[in-house]
Design a protein around this motif. Sequence first.
Motif, PDB file in Angstrom:
ATOM      1  N   VAL A 124       0.841  -1.203   0.000  1.00 35.70           N
ATOM      2  CA  VAL A 124       0.000   0.000   0.000  1.00 35.70           C
ATOM      3  C   VAL A 124       0.872   1.248   0.000  1.00 35.70           C
ATOM      4  O   VAL A 124       0.622   2.195  -0.758  1.00 35.70           O
ATOM      5  CB  VAL A 124      -0.971   0.012   1.207  1.00 35.70           C
ATOM      6  N   ALA A 125       1.928   1.254   0.809  1.00 36.71           N
ATOM      7  CA  ALA A 125       2.835   2.410   0.865  1.00 36.71           C
ATOM      8  C   ALA A 125       3.546   2.624  -0.468  1.00 36.71           C
ATOM      9  O   ALA A 125       3.699   3.768  -0.920  1.00 36.71           O
ATOM     10  CB  ALA A 125       3.855   2.224   1.992  1.00 36.71           C
ATOM     11  N   CYS A 126       3.956   1.548  -1.125  1.00 36.19           N
ATOM     12  CA  CYS A 126       4.616   1.663  -2.436  1.00 36.19           C
ATOM     13  C   CYS A 126       3.670   2.238  -3.481  1.00 36.19           C
ATOM     14  O   CYS A 126       4.057   3.078  -4.294  1.00 36.19           O
ATOM     15  CB  CYS A 126       5.140   0.308  -2.892  1.00 36.19           C
ATOM     16  N   VAL A 127       2.420   1.780  -3.454  1.00 37.27           N
ATOM     17  CA  VAL A 127       1.427   2.294  -4.401  1.00 37.27           C
ATOM     18  C   VAL A 127       1.195   3.778  -4.137  1.00 37.27           C
ATOM     19  O   VAL A 127       1.164   4.588  -5.071  1.00 37.27           O
ATOM     20  CB  VAL A 127       0.105   1.497  -4.313  1.00 37.27           C
ATOM     21  N   ALA A 128       1.045   4.145  -2.868  1.00 36.29           N
ATOM     22  CA  ALA A 128       0.815   5.555  -2.519  1.00 36.29           C
ATOM     23  C   ALA A 128       1.968   6.431  -3.002  1.00 36.29           C
ATOM     24  O   ALA A 128       1.746   7.511  -3.566  1.00 36.29           O
ATOM     25  CB  ALA A 128       0.626   5.701  -1.015  1.00 36.29           C
ATOM     26  N   GLU A 129       3.189   5.966  -2.828  1.00 34.37           N
ATOM     27  CA  GLU A 129       4.351   6.735  -3.271  1.00 34.37           C
ATOM     28  C   GLU A 129       4.375   6.873  -4.792  1.00 34.37           C
ATOM     29  O   GLU A 129       4.594   7.957  -5.329  1.00 34.37           O
ATOM     30  CB  GLU A 129       5.641   6.067  -2.784  1.00 34.37           C
ATOM     31  N   ALA A 130       4.132   5.766  -5.496  1.00 35.41           N
ATOM     32  CA  ALA A 130       4.154   5.803  -6.958  1.00 35.41           C
ATOM     33  C   ALA A 130       3.048   6.693  -7.515  1.00 35.41           C
ATOM     34  O   ALA A 130       3.222   7.326  -8.556  1.00 35.41           O
ATOM     35  CB  ALA A 130       4.016   4.388  -7.524  1.00 35.41           C
ATOM     36  N   MET A 131       1.925   6.756  -6.811  1.00 32.73           N
ATOM     37  CA  MET A 131       0.770   7.512  -7.294  1.00 32.73           C
ATOM     38  C   MET A 131       0.807   8.993  -6.925  1.00 32.73           C
ATOM     39  O   MET A 131      -0.067   9.749  -7.351  1.00 32.73           O
ATOM     40  CB  MET A 131      -0.521   6.887  -6.750  1.00 32.73           C
TER      41      MET A 131
ATOM     42  N   ALA B 241      -5.216  -7.384  -1.857  1.00 33.28           N
ATOM     43  CA  ALA B 241      -5.767  -8.603  -1.268  1.00 33.28           C
ATOM     44  C   ALA B 241      -4.941  -9.783  -1.753  1.00 33.28           C
ATOM     45  O   ALA B 241      -4.385  -9.746  -2.856  1.00 33.28           O
ATOM     46  CB  ALA B 241      -7.225  -8.779  -1.670  1.00 33.28           C
ATOM     47  N   ALA B 242      -4.877 -10.811  -0.925  1.00 32.27           N
ATOM     48  CA  ALA B 242      -4.123 -12.012  -1.290  1.00 32.27           C
ATOM     49  C   ALA B 242      -2.700 -11.647  -1.713  1.00 32.27           C
ATOM     50  O   ALA B 242      -2.169 -12.195  -2.675  1.00 32.27           O
ATOM     51  CB  ALA B 242      -4.844 -12.795  -2.390  1.00 32.27           C
ATOM     52  N   ASP B 243      -2.098 -10.698  -0.987  1.00 35.31           N
ATOM     53  CA  ASP B 243      -0.720 -10.264  -1.247  1.00 35.31           C
ATOM     54  C   ASP B 243      -0.498  -9.776  -2.673  1.00 35.31           C
ATOM     55  O   ASP B 243       0.582  -9.934  -3.237  1.00 35.31           O
ATOM     56  CB  ASP B 243       0.280 -11.368  -0.918  1.00 35.31           C
ATOM     57  N   ALA B 244      -1.521  -9.195  -3.272  1.00 33.42           N
ATOM     58  CA  ALA B 244      -1.403  -8.686  -4.638  1.00 33.42           C
ATOM     59  C   ALA B 244      -2.191  -7.390  -4.776  1.00 33.42           C
ATOM     60  O   ALA B 244      -3.048  -7.071  -3.958  1.00 33.42           O
ATOM     61  CB  ALA B 244      -1.917  -9.716  -5.645  1.00 33.42           C
ATOM     62  N   LEU B 245      -1.872  -6.671  -5.832  1.00 32.29           N
ATOM     63  CA  LEU B 245      -2.556  -5.430  -6.187  1.00 32.29           C
ATOM     64  C   LEU B 245      -3.543  -5.730  -7.300  1.00 32.29           C
ATOM     65  O   LEU B 245      -3.206  -6.394  -8.279  1.00 32.29           O
ATOM     66  CB  LEU B 245      -1.524  -4.394  -6.647  1.00 32.29           C
ATOM     67  N   TRP B 246      -4.777  -5.232  -7.135  1.00 31.90           N
ATOM     68  CA  TRP B 246      -5.852  -5.454  -8.101  1.00 31.90           C
ATOM     69  C   TRP B 246      -6.466  -4.105  -8.440  1.00 31.90           C
ATOM     70  O   TRP B 246      -6.874  -3.363  -7.545  1.00 31.90           O
ATOM     71  CB  TRP B 246      -6.935  -6.349  -7.498  1.00 31.90           C
ATOM     72  N   PHE B 247      -6.544  -3.774  -9.728  1.00 35.00           N
ATOM     73  CA  PHE B 247      -7.113  -2.498 -10.156  1.00 35.00           C
ATOM     74  C   PHE B 247      -8.590  -2.658 -10.519  1.00 35.00           C
ATOM     75  O   PHE B 247      -8.993  -3.671 -11.089  1.00 35.00           O
ATOM     76  CB  PHE B 247      -6.353  -1.947 -11.366  1.00 35.00           C
ATOM     77  N   LYS B 248      -9.365  -1.634 -10.228  1.00 36.88           N
ATOM     78  CA  LYS B 248     -10.793  -1.616 -10.554  1.00 36.88           C
ATOM     79  C   LYS B 248     -10.955  -1.679 -12.066  1.00 36.88           C
ATOM     80  O   LYS B 248     -10.202  -1.070 -12.817  1.00 36.88           O
ATOM     81  CB  LYS B 248     -11.435  -0.347 -10.001  1.00 36.88           C
ATOM     82  N   ALA B 249     -11.958  -2.424 -12.506  1.00 36.40           N
ATOM     83  CA  ALA B 249     -12.237  -2.573 -13.935  1.00 36.40           C
ATOM     84  C   ALA B 249     -13.738  -2.440 -14.149  1.00 36.40           C
ATOM     85  O   ALA B 249     -14.517  -2.470 -13.204  1.00 36.40           O
ATOM     86  CB  ALA B 249     -11.749  -3.932 -14.423  1.00 36.40           C
ATOM     87  N   ASP B 250     -14.125  -2.298 -15.395  1.00 34.05           N
ATOM     88  CA  ASP B 250     -15.534  -2.260 -15.772  1.00 34.05           C
ATOM     89  C   ASP B 250     -15.646  -2.643 -17.238  1.00 34.05           C
ATOM     90  O   ASP B 250     -14.647  -2.957 -17.889  1.00 34.05           O
ATOM     91  CB  ASP B 250     -16.176  -0.902 -15.463  1.00 34.05           C
TER      92      ASP B 250
END
Length: 114
Positions: free
Chosen positions: A8-15, A43-52
């Motif tokens: 989560v911290a890595c994603v926040a920094e990259a974003m 979740a499940a030790d992975a990053l998942w992006f919202k899709a539609d």
Amino acid sequence: MAFDAGLVACVAEAMEPAGTVTHRAMMGGATLYCDRVVFAIVAADALWFKADASSDAEWDAAGCTRFTYDKGEGQVGTMNYRRAPDECYDDADALRRWAALGLAAGARGCAKRR
């Protein structure tokens, strides 16, 4: 099971160039928001992006699987999130590029609810 706070911290920094990322804990994972728009989960030790429906073809072309979970009694549920491509874990530009699809899906979802 706790979510991967380091991810989560890595994603926040990259974003950071795209906006401020916050999170809320949810059932062993975390929901990620960028400027109050849901765009991903951890979740499940992975990053998942919202899709539609508007972005599914791009996720399919990249081979990004849908998020699934065990509903019990042999049933499997799905949520409209796609597993982040491997490149997102070590390339901030790639993460932002794929996250943009999640942000767009999140924004479309917000517009539908209004």
